[in-house]
Scaffold this active site. Structure first.
Site, PDB file in Angstrom:
ATOM      1  N   ASP A 111      -6.640  11.591  22.187  1.00  0.00           N
ATOM      2  CA  ASP A 111      -5.356  10.901  22.196  1.00  0.00           C
ATOM      3  C   ASP A 111      -5.266  10.138  20.881  1.00  0.00           C
ATOM      4  OD1 ASP A 111      -3.158   9.271  22.490  1.00  0.00           O
ATOM      5  OD2 ASP A 111      -3.755   8.422  24.424  1.00  0.00           O
ATOM      6  N   LYS A 143      10.563   8.374  13.515  1.00  0.00           N
ATOM      7  CA  LYS A 143      10.656   9.506  12.595  1.00  0.00           C
ATOM      8  C   LYS A 143      11.242   9.061  11.252  1.00  0.00           C
ATOM      9  CE  LYS A 143       8.929  12.733  15.230  1.00  0.00           C
ATOM     10  NZ  LYS A 143       7.545  13.215  14.948  1.00  0.00           N
ATOM     11  N   TYR A 183      12.581   7.364  19.289  1.00  0.00           N
ATOM     12  CA  TYR A 183      12.194   8.601  18.600  1.00  0.00           C
ATOM     13  C   TYR A 183      12.767   8.644  17.190  1.00  0.00           C
ATOM     14  CZ  TYR A 183      11.364  13.609  17.887  1.00  0.00           C
ATOM     15  OH  TYR A 183      10.953  14.824  17.388  1.00  0.00           O
ATOM     16  N   ASN A 210       1.089  15.934  13.026  1.00  0.00           N
ATOM     17  CA  ASN A 210       2.075  16.599  13.863  1.00  0.00           C
ATOM     18  C   ASN A 210       2.254  15.953  15.243  1.00  0.00           C
ATOM     19  OD1 ASN A 210       3.696  19.062  14.856  1.00  0.00           O
ATOM     20  ND2 ASN A 210       1.948  19.037  16.253  1.00  0.00           N
TER      21      ASN A 210
END
Length: 251
Positions: A64, A155, A151, A91
């Site tokens: 993790d 990003k 999110y 990733n």
């Protein structure tokens, strides 16, 4: 085209399926040795076996990456097994979608801080060895206000992180870039599940893509592996969108 990756060593986080798996496979097909990690064991072992069939050296750890100690253990084991690390692909994603503490924590811990920590560790090795390449997997969600805030925010942070370090580390021959995928569909992935469970929403998003379809993990992998290769030696600090025209902004 020979990308010049034969004999190089790469780390790919979150690589048991989807985009991460496709990147690891493309690297291995180019002759690079690969270290991969993921949280789930069964899919990780299947991907490990597939990678080994290419004939390169492979290391695969259940990890993790949101846990700092576990991530460091994986990175150190990768270096010990493969030697100098030439390429790092950040990733892994926590897919923080809910605008609550849990959603933000997933995004910050996995998408952002795991990337920061891995990059800090691996670029120090790259500096000692004379260079290397790092690619963050971002998203077009980080370029526009059209996705859940946790999110999109993490990003977007990856873009700033990559650009800042690209400038700072260029004198040490270390390149950092971001690949920002659009909507990518693969078996068991987010858009595959949406297609099966909410076809109206799937079709609504599909209609925003000028190319008329969602992308594949392999199409993202091709862009990532090129940016990580010596063929992209003059490219750093770039955010490359791979989205079939889905993102409409000029920048």
């Amino acid at each position: 085209m020979d990308l010049g990756l034969k004999g190089k060593s790469a780390i790919v986080t979150g690589a048991s399926k989807g985009i991460g798996k496709a990147i690891a496979l493309r690297l291995a097909q180019e002759g690079a040795n690969v270290a991969i990690c993921a949280r789930g064991d069964s899919e990780l072992r299947a991907t490990e076996a597939e990678l080994r069939r290419t004939g390169v050296s492979v290391i695969a750890h259940v990890c993790d990456v949101g846990q700092a100690d576990a991530l460091d253990d994986f990175l150190q084991a990768s270096r010990k097994a493969l030697g100098q690390i030439d390429i790092l692909i950040n990733n892994a994603s926590g897919f923080g979608m809910s605008d609550d503490d849990a959603g933000w924590r997933a995004g910050v811990d996995v998408d952002l801080m795991a990337t920061v920590r891995a990059t800090r560790t691996v670029t120090s090795w790259m500096a000692e060895a004379g260079g290397g390449a790092v690619v963050h997997i971002g998203s077009i969600a980080g370029l526009e206000a059209n996705s859940p805030s946790p999110y999109s925010s993490v990003k977007a942070a990856l873009l700033s992180h990559s650009k800042t370090l690209a400038i700072a580390l260029a004198p040490q021959h270390i390149r950092l870039n971001v690949v920002a995928p659009g909507s990518i569909e693969f078996p068991g992935g987010v858009w595959d599940r949406v297609k099966q469970g909410n076809r109206v929403f799937y079709d609504k998003v599909l209609a925003t893509i000028p190319s008329g379809r969602m992308g594949t993990a392999e199409e993202i992998a091709d862009a990532v592996v090129f940016l990580a290769s010596p063929r992209a030696s003059w490219i750093t600090g770039v955010c490359l969108t791979v989205d079939g025209g889905q993102h409409k902004g000029n920048l």
